[in-house]
Write a protein that holds these residues in place. Sequence first.
Motif, PDB file in Angstrom:
ATOM      1  N   PRO A 423       0.784  -1.231   0.000  1.00 26.83           N
ATOM      2  CA  PRO A 423       0.000   0.000   0.000  1.00 26.83           C
ATOM      3  C   PRO A 423       0.822   1.290   0.000  1.00 26.83           C
ATOM      4  O   PRO A 423       0.412   2.286  -0.603  1.00 26.83           O
ATOM      5  CB  PRO A 423      -0.837  -0.117   1.275  1.00 26.83           C
ATOM      6  CG  PRO A 423      -0.972  -1.576   1.492  1.00 26.83           C
ATOM      7  CD  PRO A 423       0.316  -2.182   1.007  1.00 26.83           C
ATOM      8  N   ALA A 424       1.982   1.283   0.652  1.00 26.23           N
ATOM      9  CA  ALA A 424       2.773   2.518   0.702  1.00 26.23           C
ATOM     10  C   ALA A 424       3.245   2.915  -0.702  1.00 26.23           C
ATOM     11  O   ALA A 424       3.232   4.093  -1.067  1.00 26.23           O
ATOM     12  CB  ALA A 424       3.981   2.324   1.622  1.00 26.23           C
ATOM     13  N   VAL A 425       3.648   1.922  -1.485  1.00 24.13           N
ATOM     14  CA  VAL A 425       4.106   2.194  -2.853  1.00 24.13           C
ATOM     15  C   VAL A 425       2.919   2.608  -3.724  1.00 24.13           C
ATOM     16  O   VAL A 425       2.978   3.584  -4.484  1.00 24.13           O
ATOM     17  CB  VAL A 425       4.781   0.933  -3.452  1.00 24.13           C
ATOM     18  CG1 VAL A 425       5.229   1.208  -4.880  1.00 24.13           C
ATOM     19  CG2 VAL A 425       5.935   0.485  -2.592  1.00 24.13           C
ATOM     20  N   GLN A 426       1.849   1.869  -3.584  1.00 30.37           N
ATOM     21  CA  GLN A 426       0.648   2.173  -4.371  1.00 30.37           C
ATOM     22  C   GLN A 426       0.180   3.603  -4.115  1.00 30.37           C
ATOM     23  O   GLN A 426      -0.178   4.342  -5.033  1.00 30.37           O
ATOM     24  CB  GLN A 426      -0.447   1.173  -4.014  1.00 30.37           C
ATOM     25  CG  GLN A 426      -1.708   1.347  -4.839  1.00 30.37           C
ATOM     26  CD  GLN A 426      -2.910   0.707  -4.176  1.00 30.37           C
ATOM     27  OE1 GLN A 426      -2.771  -0.125  -3.284  1.00 30.37           O
ATOM     28  NE2 GLN A 426      -4.081   1.095  -4.594  1.00 30.37           N
ATOM     29  N   SER A 427       0.219   3.976  -2.853  1.00 33.13           N
ATOM     30  CA  SER A 427      -0.239   5.298  -2.467  1.00 33.13           C
ATOM     31  C   SER A 427       0.616   6.392  -3.123  1.00 33.13           C
ATOM     32  O   SER A 427       0.104   7.388  -3.642  1.00 33.13           O
ATOM     33  CB  SER A 427      -0.184   5.377  -0.945  1.00 33.13           C
ATOM     34  OG  SER A 427      -0.757   6.549  -0.505  1.00 33.13           O
ATOM     35  N   GLU A 428       1.926   6.178  -3.136  1.00 29.83           N
ATOM     36  CA  GLU A 428       2.803   7.176  -3.784  1.00 29.83           C
ATOM     37  C   GLU A 428       2.568   7.229  -5.281  1.00 29.83           C
ATOM     38  O   GLU A 428       2.617   8.289  -5.902  1.00 29.83           O
ATOM     39  CB  GLU A 428       4.271   6.835  -3.514  1.00 29.83           C
ATOM     40  CG  GLU A 428       4.694   7.232  -2.122  1.00 29.83           C
ATOM     41  CD  GLU A 428       6.215   7.273  -1.980  1.00 29.83           C
ATOM     42  OE1 GLU A 428       6.901   7.705  -2.931  1.00 29.83           O
ATOM     43  OE2 GLU A 428       6.697   6.850  -0.923  1.00 29.83           O
ATOM     44  N   LEU A 429       2.315   6.067  -5.862  1.00 34.37           N
ATOM     45  CA  LEU A 429       2.053   6.048  -7.305  1.00 34.37           C
ATOM     46  C   LEU A 429       0.735   6.753  -7.616  1.00 34.37           C
ATOM     47  O   LEU A 429       0.613   7.450  -8.626  1.00 34.37           O
ATOM     48  CB  LEU A 429       2.041   4.611  -7.818  1.00 34.37           C
ATOM     49  CG  LEU A 429       3.430   3.959  -7.850  1.00 34.37           C
ATOM     50  CD1 LEU A 429       3.322   2.460  -8.114  1.00 34.37           C
ATOM     51  CD2 LEU A 429       4.308   4.616  -8.910  1.00 34.37           C
ATOM     52  N   GLU A 430      -0.238   6.571  -6.750  1.00 34.15           N
ATOM     53  CA  GLU A 430      -1.508   7.268  -6.972  1.00 34.15           C
ATOM     54  C   GLU A 430      -1.302   8.777  -6.928  1.00 34.15           C
ATOM     55  O   GLU A 430      -1.870   9.520  -7.721  1.00 34.15           O
ATOM     56  CB  GLU A 430      -2.543   6.830  -5.937  1.00 34.15           C
ATOM     57  CG  GLU A 430      -3.035   5.433  -6.233  1.00 34.15           C
ATOM     58  CD  GLU A 430      -4.239   5.045  -5.406  1.00 34.15           C
ATOM     59  OE1 GLU A 430      -4.498   5.687  -4.389  1.00 34.15           O
ATOM     60  OE2 GLU A 430      -4.903   4.074  -5.799  1.00 34.15           O
ATOM     61  N   GLU A 431      -0.451   9.192  -6.008  1.00 35.77           N
ATOM     62  CA  GLU A 431      -0.175  10.635  -5.940  1.00 35.77           C
ATOM     63  C   GLU A 431       0.503  11.103  -7.225  1.00 35.77           C
ATOM     64  O   GLU A 431       0.175  12.158  -7.772  1.00 35.77           O
ATOM     65  CB  GLU A 431       0.718  10.905  -4.739  1.00 35.77           C
ATOM     66  CG  GLU A 431       0.510  12.287  -4.187  1.00 35.77           C
ATOM     67  CD  GLU A 431       1.354  12.489  -2.939  1.00 35.77           C
ATOM     68  OE1 GLU A 431       1.292  11.626  -2.034  1.00 35.77           O
ATOM     69  OE2 GLU A 431       2.074  13.493  -2.894  1.00 35.77           O
ATOM     70  N   ALA A 432       1.429  10.283  -7.719  1.00 34.04           N
ATOM     71  CA  ALA A 432       2.116  10.636  -8.971  1.00 34.04           C
ATOM     72  C   ALA A 432       1.114  10.794 -10.110  1.00 34.04           C
ATOM     73  O   ALA A 432       1.203  11.730 -10.916  1.00 34.04           O
ATOM     74  CB  ALA A 432       3.143   9.563  -9.323  1.00 34.04           C
ATOM     75  N   PHE A 433       0.138   9.900 -10.148  1.00 33.20           N
ATOM     76  CA  PHE A 433      -0.821   9.968 -11.258  1.00 33.20           C
ATOM     77  C   PHE A 433      -1.915  11.013 -11.017  1.00 33.20           C
ATOM     78  O   PHE A 433      -2.503  11.510 -11.983  1.00 33.20           O
ATOM     79  CB  PHE A 433      -1.370   8.572 -11.581  1.00 33.20           C
ATOM     80  CG  PHE A 433      -0.384   7.792 -12.409  1.00 33.20           C
ATOM     81  CD1 PHE A 433      -0.325   7.961 -13.773  1.00 33.20           C
ATOM     82  CD2 PHE A 433       0.545   6.964 -11.789  1.00 33.20           C
ATOM     83  CE1 PHE A 433       0.623   7.304 -14.541  1.00 33.20           C
ATOM     84  CE2 PHE A 433       1.507   6.291 -12.541  1.00 33.20           C
ATOM     85  CZ  PHE A 433       1.542   6.455 -13.924  1.00 33.20           C
ATOM     86  N   ALA A 434      -2.162  11.363  -9.777  1.00 37.57           N
ATOM     87  CA  ALA A 434      -3.061  12.496  -9.524  1.00 37.57           C
ATOM     88  C   ALA A 434      -2.419  13.761 -10.109  1.00 37.57           C
ATOM     89  O   ALA A 434      -3.068  14.563 -10.785  1.00 37.57           O
ATOM     90  CB  ALA A 434      -3.306  12.652  -8.025  1.00 37.57           C
TER      91      ALA A 434
END
Length: 453
Positions: A423-434
């Motif tokens: 989840p920590a990685v996924q969360s950062e990637l979501e921020e990148a794509f936001a």
Amino acid sequence: MTETPSRDTVDRVTRRRYIAGAGAVATVAVAGCSDDPEVGEDDGAGDDDGAGDDGTGNGGDADEGDLEIVHWWTAGGEEEAYNALLDGFREQHPDVEIVDNPAPGGAGSAIDTVIQNRVLDQNPPSTFQIWPGQALTPYTDEGLLEDIGDSVWDDEMREAYLDDIVELSRPGGDLVAVPINIHRLNNLFYNVDVLESADVDATDIDDPQGLMDALQAVDENTDAVPMAHQTQAPWSTLQLFEAVFLGQQGTDDYLSLVDGDVEGLEDEVREALELLAEYADYYPEDAGSISWDQGNDRLIEGEAAFLHQGDWAAGQYEGADGFEFGEDWEMVPFPGTDGVYHSVIDSFVFPTNNPSPEATEQFLNYAGTVDAQERFNPIKGSIPPRTDVPNDEFGPFLTRQIEDFDNSNTQPPTIAHGTAVAPAVQSELEEAFANFNDNRNVDTAYEAIRDAF
Ligand code: GAL
């Protein structure tokens, strides 16, 4: 003629790949998702399942012994599937009081933080929806999920499930989850009439660049929105990036990417981002304020041509009157991903300090049965992880998906839906794509992806 491999054979052949991806990242920090729940999805009100329904997944209304279930299935046909599951459970366990507690928001965008807090505070619901694989690790690392290897996973169940799916259910060794479905992510859905008007043949689109040409043709030849993509929450763009990358580079590079080799794949990552930035010209004008199912409504209404989405979108078509598979809507694998079954799996778990141990065990046992999976999946738009569920109820589209799964060469795990990365990685990637949704800046996005891994 060669024989079609059984799901078990396919499973064994591809098992190494799947696990390679699923075990890719060992980061275990607990991180909440950054995006807000999407508006437009049902708020969860109006069901008849009793209290607990404040639309946040927070607890409060369940009595000791009640079965409180936290999930996000309130959008586009998903609620019907979930209710069908509960109906089946109620038939077998009429005495259990169910407290339905949805936290609406596509891809669990509203559920992570609330669930993590509740489980860490030892105030968990009876069970909650979660992706098996890496998404489980913040909980398994802290010993917050019961080992259900004996109580729920009896020999009959283990035998019946696809081996890979069993593996995903024990990221820390113990079996802690009961998967209930397998969704496919690399679908390109389309409205048949709109494509005809645009003079586009979806089966002729060979690669992600070819899709760009098709979007242009829709734009030039029709009034429809070429791609019914939502950018209100970042997960749909993250998953589209995965699809483009898979379509351009194939599964081996994709698995290296989820293993964290971003720098070794810099050119490839940039290539995917550049095309993604071009696609964005063809999203709805209000992409930033719609949910995935609102985008899909436009495809149903003939106001949009294409949608890249998991086959939960097909669950929505099934519920739409007079919108028939083959005649009105169709799907091709995302261009360049033939033979790939990019899988998204949902499961339920047994948190420790459980408020209803007996009812939770009964529910998890039920979720693992043929009856549960036969009721739930045809409506949800997914296929069962058990290999012995009869096909009769699955209709032509899902029957074809089952065949595609059986014939697939690889079934890689996803980033946006938690199986492949913690989840920590996924969360950062979501921020990148936001951010990418806002500025389409390839350099910044590349750096953010690199740093996230
Ligand atoms: C996925 C989930 C699916 C579906 C989808 C859209 O993460 O696995 O079952 O709910 O999100 O919200």
